[in-house]
Write a protein that holds these residues in place. Structure first.
Motif, PDB file in Angstrom:
ATOM      1  N   GLY A 415       0.820  -1.212   0.000  1.00  0.00           N
ATOM      2  CA  GLY A 415       0.000   0.000   0.000  1.00  0.00           C
ATOM      3  C   GLY A 415       0.853   1.261   0.000  1.00  0.00           C
ATOM      4  O   GLY A 415       0.586   2.218  -0.740  1.00  0.00           O
ATOM      5  N   THR A 416       1.904   1.263   0.817  1.00  0.00           N
ATOM      6  CA  THR A 416       2.792   2.421   0.899  1.00  0.00           C
ATOM      7  C   THR A 416       3.477   2.676  -0.450  1.00  0.00           C
ATOM      8  O   THR A 416       3.552   3.810  -0.924  1.00  0.00           O
ATOM      9  N   LEU A 417       3.950   1.594  -1.088  1.00  0.00           N
ATOM     10  CA  LEU A 417       4.641   1.750  -2.372  1.00  0.00           C
ATOM     11  C   LEU A 417       3.656   2.179  -3.461  1.00  0.00           C
ATOM     12  O   LEU A 417       4.023   2.937  -4.367  1.00  0.00           O
ATOM     13  N   GLN A 418       2.416   1.715  -3.391  1.00  0.00           N
ATOM     14  CA  GLN A 418       1.430   2.158  -4.391  1.00  0.00           C
ATOM     15  C   GLN A 418       1.079   3.640  -4.177  1.00  0.00           C
ATOM     16  O   GLN A 418       0.865   4.377  -5.141  1.00  0.00           O
ATOM     17  N   LEU A 419       1.047   4.087  -2.922  1.00  0.00           N
ATOM     18  CA  LEU A 419       0.844   5.524  -2.677  1.00  0.00           C
ATOM     19  C   LEU A 419       2.003   6.322  -3.274  1.00  0.00           C
ATOM     20  O   LEU A 419       1.798   7.373  -3.874  1.00  0.00           O
ATOM     21  N   ALA A 420       3.217   5.806  -3.113  1.00  0.00           N
ATOM     22  CA  ALA A 420       4.382   6.486  -3.702  1.00  0.00           C
ATOM     23  C   ALA A 420       4.282   6.499  -5.220  1.00  0.00           C
ATOM     24  O   ALA A 420       4.733   7.432  -5.886  1.00  0.00           O
ATOM     25  N   ALA A 421       3.655   5.472  -5.779  1.00  0.00           N
ATOM     26  CA  ALA A 421       3.506   5.384  -7.237  1.00  0.00           C
ATOM     27  C   ALA A 421       2.427   6.339  -7.758  1.00  0.00           C
ATOM     28  O   ALA A 421       2.150   6.347  -8.946  1.00  0.00           O
ATOM     29  N   ALA A 422       1.803   7.118  -6.854  1.00  0.00           N
ATOM     30  CA  ALA A 422       0.821   8.157  -7.207  1.00  0.00           C
ATOM     31  C   ALA A 422      -0.627   7.678  -7.129  1.00  0.00           C
ATOM     32  O   ALA A 422      -1.532   8.312  -7.680  1.00  0.00           O
TER      33      ALA A 422
END
Ligand SMILES: [Ca+2]
Ligand SMILES: [Ca+2]
Ligand SMILES: [Ca+2]
Ligand SMILES: [Ca+2]
Ligand SMILES: [Ca+2]
Lengths: 515, 515
Positions: A415-422
């Protein structure tokens, strides 16, 4: 529709020689199905029954693919339990079909819009949030304190701002900042502060002596606004005389951003401005026949509407990689996917583990015998469109269409990495049930079984279990998810996680060691 | 006492050929010291000046030990900057002196007591806190929600209970639970729930399908009380119909524990019931001459009073390991220390980094040229008593006397592991300044410089900078720290971190990969 108590099983693909039991609580030995099949032993709910007699070493086929080989003979109507299966090796990465079966682009879907906040960089927020970034864990206590006061004393004056969140984490110091892989947590933190839901108004809290300095995490060159006004509060700066002055400095900078954010209004945006992250967690054998295919249908609708749709979770894709490389838009995209799989194979092998470390006891209790079966069900979320791009962990996604954003499967890291992915909207499917939530983007939770959706009536947003009982089709639930995404993105409907304020911490992916 | 503006330097050991500049802001070229030494160039505060002319390749000696070799000629009165030093290799682990210079036991110090909460297992709490343990990150949002309500609705009814804390973390699922090293985060979480400040009344919140099950994290056999009544709430259990029922179940179990904790009273306990964890963070060149030696003096007082004193931070001990193996109580303890050093060497080498990844830019700005210099200053915290025992990361410490509890140097990982080791009081020294705090045990913060103590008057509890200016001796500040530990442990004085509620998250040490 037939009665709820009628014995039911689901065979996904005509070539499958196993099917899964639908009835809540499973079915006893002797149960006869409408097809004439008779259970030779009790089979738990969501577990597999053999549709034909299987000899030792026979291929067990589900989703039209081999999920393993029988370790012993299983009669027709017998239970294909976890210990009756041996796993095949993962597809070799050097002999994969590259863009050999690229699907034709799906027909465009026009006229779907949502009400969003347009950002200076062209992205669109589904929320209007002040995010306070941090370079290092040392400042977390102070930032948490300041955020409590900002929410109490300032936020009420700025009614158009939805929330104030601290992006705290365990990185920034006490880590090998030059180790291979350190660029992953660093770019993750940079890109988190650029998430579309934060309005392009980042502010950063730094201690001063940490290894990851603000100039490395979020250089001035990242955004035009950063050169126009100060965006860093450094707690060790000599100008702060005592704790209360540090907090005042934080609140002062926060208020400037709140003023700006408060002037924003939602405007009508095409559905193509959505960046939807897909994930599953606490999966069971229904995940691959109800929730994930329905999400896959919604993913196709989103791709047709021009949106970005991300799927992730490398260890749950690894065993289905041959299906995805074939579907890539071109050979380069297929090679990018192979690169991410190879990176993760090596990451795990480096510590003497492999992808088989993924399934949890809950997955297995839920009928998923091994990672191959889990993966084939997991990739159903990706729908049927061409794979348009592949990105590494923590990278920002800028491509429209279906994107593989490589991440671990661990729910909060993903989830955190997908948030970083925009990501500006999140769809999360669950079979066993998890009260997952994120502060930075709304999370729509989809249950694979009606029994979970009913029991967790105030946590689950969509019941895809109706597909198993025959009350709804994959298409029905797919459209329901698609429409709910637009509503939630517009701020017209709240997810259950947001209703209760269930917001898990950010969890960084740091492949490097701590010091 | 001489004027504040008089130029001052500190030479720690008579053999040292460098000294550090004491004056705030450093001193300009041409400054003449009372000794007759004249600065050939400006030297920043806390940085090193050459007391004699050094030729290229000469040994640079501080704390009576070689901290490196000169890379170029440095005149008498010149600045020994970071780039003028090359680092020596760390002491080889196979040729260390083992218990060759075990110091005689220090004379007992009797009659010192504090008011503490005695636990069934014989340990003593300095606080009376309800801790809610969690097996997996998925439940963190729900537990945070429940804790907010418990604090608002229940805690006011139980005035003898100090606090309610959620022990949330990023472990439990999405990890390779059988990977080498996984026992570290697992035993850390077990031992955190057994911390003396939690009164031996653990409760555990589990999701249900996670990899780390309650029976693995905290088996019934751990404590007698666990077999007497339920101690696990499992959110996926069918009995919980909806989110609000989950929260009710949590609150109900919490209230039973609050009732029991509320019946406890502080009683007079000998100082030997203290388990004091020592740490430094944001260190500078003063750390090794002011705060750390003063803490070392307090450590000796505590050991003399029969208490347990832990020091940690492997990468900051590695280069001083030969001094510590010699000081071990016996050869086995020395070998245990070598074992922990070897484990960490390998952990870092596995990812192609080494202990030189430790010093931060702030350390270097603060005058610490390399890890050797940092380590020699860091181990001053350990005082002069025999090394009585060595434990691995996350293990519970049960030995009295001076103990090396192996941990990374990263502040919150070290703090978390020391809490797992049964720490009931924490002493933290800082030169650059950090607003560090923990919810589970009080943290006394000691500044290495008076300028920091003055500027951070409402964050720093003890000013050890007075040692550099000559206003106090190491013994004075050592006694001040010792007496403050007893006061804070008794609940008679609040630390600044507790005054503001600065409580950082737990940070687990997980050497294994995520999946
Ligand atoms: Ca998953
Ligand atoms: Ca997941
Ligand atoms: Ca938190
Ligand atoms: Ca340290
Ligand atoms: Ca430290």
């Amino acid at each position: 529709m037939s009665s709820e108590n009628e014995p039911r099983y689901i065979q996904v693909h005509p070539q499958d020689n196993v099917a899964i039991i639908v009835n809540p609580g499973g079915l006893p030995a002797g149960t006869e199905f409408p097809s004439g099949l008779v259970l030779q032993e009790a089979v738990p709910e969501a577990h597999k029954v053999a549709l034909v007699a299987l000899q030792p070493g026979d291929a067990v086929i589900r989703y039209g693919s081999v999920i393993g080989y029988t370790a012993r003979a299983i009669p027709q109507g017998g239970w294909v339990a976890e210990d009756a299966l041996t796993s095949p090796p993962p597809p070799a990465l050097d002999a994969l079909p590259l863009a050999t079966e690229t699907p034709a682009a799906l027909p465009p879907l026009e006229g779907y819009t949502f009400q969003g906040y347009r950002n200076p960089d062209g992205t669109v927020g589904t929320r209007n949030i002040l995010g306070i970034s941090t370079t290092v864990q040392c400042v977390a206590g102070t930032v948490d304190y300041a955020v409590r006061r900002i929410k109490q004393e300032l936020l009420p004056k700025y009614p158009n701002v939805d929330d104030v969140i601290a992006i705290t984490h365990n990185y920034g110091c006490g880590v090998a900042i030059n180790a291979p892989g350190a660029e992953i947590p660093i770019r993750t933190l940079r890109n988190l502060s650029l998430n579309p839901n934060l309005g392009g108004a980042p502010m950063v809290v730094s201690l001063g002596c940490e290894k990851m300095q603000p100039s490395q995490m979020l250089p001035v060159s990242t955004l035009p606004v950063l050169s126009e006004e100060p965006y860093v509060v450094r707690l060790q700066d000599e100008e702060h005389y005592g704790f209360e002055e540090m907090v005042s400095a934080l609140m002062e900078m926060a208020e400037k951003r709140l003023e700006r954010l408060n002037q924003r209004k939602r405007v009508t945006c095409p559905a193509s401005d959505l960046v939807v992250g897909l994930q599953c967690g606490g999966s069971d054998a229904f995940s691959g026949v109800t929730a994930n295919p329905a999400v896959g249908f919604a993913a196709d609708l989103l791709v047709r509407a021009g949106a970005t749709v991300m799927f992730s979770e490398v260890t749950e894709v690894r065993d289905a990689v041959h299906l995805l490389t074939a579907r890539a838009a071109n050979e380069q995209v297929a090679r990018d996917l192979v690169r991410e799989m190879a990176w993760y194979d090596e990451y795990l092998a480096h510590d003497n583990v492999d992808r088989s470390a993924n399934p949890s006891p809950g997955n297995k209790k839920g009928g998923l015998a091994n990672i191959v079966e889990k993966a084939l069900g997991s990739v159903a979320k990706a729908g049927t469109s061409p794979l348009a791009a592949v990105t590494g962990p923590g990278e920002r996604v800028t491509t429209k269409g279906l994107v593989f954003a490589a991440t671990p499967a661990s729910d909060f890291i993903c989830g955190t990495l997908q948030l970083a992915a925009a990501m500006n909207m999140h769809v999360f499917t669950t079979g066993r049930g998890t009260p997952y939530g994120l502060a930075m983007a709304p999370v729509i939770k989809v249950a694979t079984r009606s029994s979970l959706a009913k029991r967790w009536f105030d946590l689950i947003d969509v019941d895809a279990g109706k597909i198993a009982t025959g009350e709804a089709t994959i298409e029905d639930i797919g459209w329901e998810i698609f429409r709910l995404i637009l509503k939630v993105a517009s701020g017209e409907q709240q997810t259950w996680a947001d209703r209760w304020g269930l917001h898990n911490e950010y969890a960084l992916f740091n492949p490097g060691p701590v010091t």
